[in-house]
Enzyme design. Structure first.
Site, mmCIF file in Angstrom:
data_model
loop_
_atom_site.group_PDB
_atom_site.id
_atom_site.type_symbol
_atom_site.label_atom_id
_atom_site.label_comp_id
_atom_site.label_asym_id
_atom_site.label_seq_id
_atom_site.Cartn_x
_atom_site.Cartn_y
_atom_site.Cartn_z
ATOM 1 N N SER A 50 0.815 -1.210 0.000
ATOM 2 C CA SER A 50 0.000 0.000 0.000
ATOM 3 C C SER A 50 0.851 1.263 0.000
ATOM 4 C CB SER A 50 -0.914 0.019 1.224
ATOM 5 O OG SER A 50 -0.146 0.243 2.405
ATOM 6 N N ASP A 83 -1.369 -1.138 -3.780
ATOM 7 C CA ASP A 83 -2.702 -1.039 -3.188
ATOM 8 C C ASP A 83 -2.996 0.377 -2.698
ATOM 9 O OD1 ASP A 83 -5.159 -2.088 -2.179
ATOM 10 O OD2 ASP A 83 -4.281 -2.278 -0.181
ATOM 11 N N HIS A 84 -4.192 0.856 -2.981
ATOM 12 C CA HIS A 84 -4.682 2.149 -2.482
ATOM 13 C C HIS A 84 -3.697 3.288 -2.705
ATOM 14 C CE1 HIS A 84 -8.643 1.540 -0.802
ATOM 15 N NE2 HIS A 84 -8.246 0.371 -0.331
ATOM 16 N N ASP A 105 -6.667 4.882 -6.265
ATOM 17 C CA ASP A 105 -7.812 5.230 -5.424
ATOM 18 C C ASP A 105 -8.098 6.725 -5.491
ATOM 19 O OD1 ASP A 105 -9.741 5.537 -3.523
ATOM 20 O OD2 ASP A 105 -8.571 4.731 -1.855
ATOM 21 N N GLU A 135 -11.684 2.218 -7.478
ATOM 22 C CA GLU A 135 -12.727 2.075 -6.454
ATOM 23 C C GLU A 135 -13.880 3.015 -6.731
ATOM 24 O OE1 GLU A 135 -11.582 1.589 -2.269
ATOM 25 O OE2 GLU A 135 -12.859 3.318 -1.832
ATOM 26 N N HIS A 205 -12.671 -5.179 -0.714
ATOM 27 C CA HIS A 205 -11.722 -4.609 0.231
ATOM 28 C C HIS A 205 -12.259 -4.801 1.651
ATOM 29 C CE1 HIS A 205 -9.054 -1.850 -2.401
ATOM 30 N NE2 HIS A 205 -9.645 -2.731 -3.180
ATOM 31 N N GLY A 206 -11.383 -4.659 2.638
ATOM 32 C CA GLY A 206 -11.822 -4.802 4.020
ATOM 33 C C GLY A 206 -12.245 -6.213 4.377
ATOM 34 N N ASN A 227 -9.209 -8.846 -0.732
ATOM 35 C CA ASN A 227 -8.081 -8.193 -0.068
ATOM 36 C C ASN A 227 -8.119 -8.427 1.441
ATOM 37 O OD1 ASN A 227 -7.766 -7.146 -2.623
ATOM 38 N ND2 ASN A 227 -7.570 -5.022 -1.952
#
Length: 278
Positions: A50, A83-84, A105, A135, A205-206, A227
């Protein structure tokens, strides 16, 4: 086994109707553990780094090169994913380093600005053979920036993918980042509607907050990439704490990081089996 393009892993999963585990790397032990777990399960895997982790290390390159080297030495297909990322410069650096995919993102931006920024990143990455995730909707838990309860609208998702040309879409369906308990309530009917509306793989996600049963159900409903980060960090920390609780004299970091790495590897293998026994 060489480093594997993310799109190959995602395409194979979609065709087989199984989920792909995408696990976050914070330090070298995470990368080693994730690959060891994938090898034990005989499943492909995605290593994720990330923007926050790059910031923690002071730069992307050190942890990226270690993860890429670990991926290239694996006996199963392994992709390496950014990521992100909110920084365009970080996306470009990841592409130059050899990442097989990026997640850009721009969800904090108003819809039209999100589309414009994401379209530009998608075009840049596509010209270099790099898979792009974006996203739409807001997944809770990221430093209060995303509003819990928001859901992705299927019609808007279809329009967004068409307008941006992204290869995968992270959607808000009830999960939240940084959850320490596995009791998130997913909207499986919404996942199915999104799957019908969107022509690219969906990303959950999450997922650390989602139970095993619901992870499998999410894949059955239409999720492809799953993820997981906080859950593995919790596993890692518990193993370190357990070792130090019984070895108060320990000074060699390898003595407690090794068991933590092994614990994460075992949990990765277990989760990959959950995602692939649908």
């Amino acid at each position: 086994m060489t480093l594997t393009p993310t799109d190959e892993i995602a395409r194979a999963a979609t065709e087989s109707t199984v989920g792909v585990g995408a696990f976050n790397v914070v330090q070298l032990e995470h990368a080693q553990a994730i690959v060891a777990g994938a090898e034990a399960a005989g499943r492909p895997v995605i290593l994720q780094i990330s923007e926050n982790t790059a910031r923690y290390h002071g730069a992307l390159e050190p942890i990226a090169l270690a993860s890429l080297a670990t991926a290239r030495a694996a006996s199963v297909p392994v992709a390496v994913h950014l990521d992100h990322a909110e920084s365009v410069d970080l996306v470009r650096e990841a592409v130059e380093l050899g990442f097989t995919s990026v997640m850009f993102d721009a969800a904090k931006l108003p819809y039209a600005e999100n589309v414009a920024a994401t379209r530009e990143i998608a075009a840049y990455c596509r010209s270099r053979g790099v898979w792009v995730e974006a996203e739409l909707g807001e997944v809770g838990g990221k430093d209060g920036a995303h509003a819990p309860g928001v859901r992705t609208d299927p019609a808007e998702a279809e329009e967004f993918v068409g307008a941006t040309g992204v290869d995968a879409l992270a959607v808000a369906v009830g999960s939240s980042h940084t959850m320490l308990t596995r009791d998130a309530v997913l909207d499986f009917a919404l996942i199915s509607r999104l799957r019908d509306a969107v022509p690219v793989p969906l990303v959950l996600h999450g997922s650390s907050g989602v139970s095993d049963i619901d992870l499998a159900e999410a894949v059955r409903a239409g999720m492809t990439k799953v993820n997981i980060s906080t859950h593995l960090n919790k596993t890692f920390t518990q193993a370190v704490r357990a070792y130090l609780d019984t070895h108060a004299e320990a000074a060699d970091t390898r003595k407690y990081l090794g068991p933590a790495r092994d614990a994460v590897a075992a949990e990765v293998a277990r989760l990959l089996r959950v995602l692939s026994t649908i």
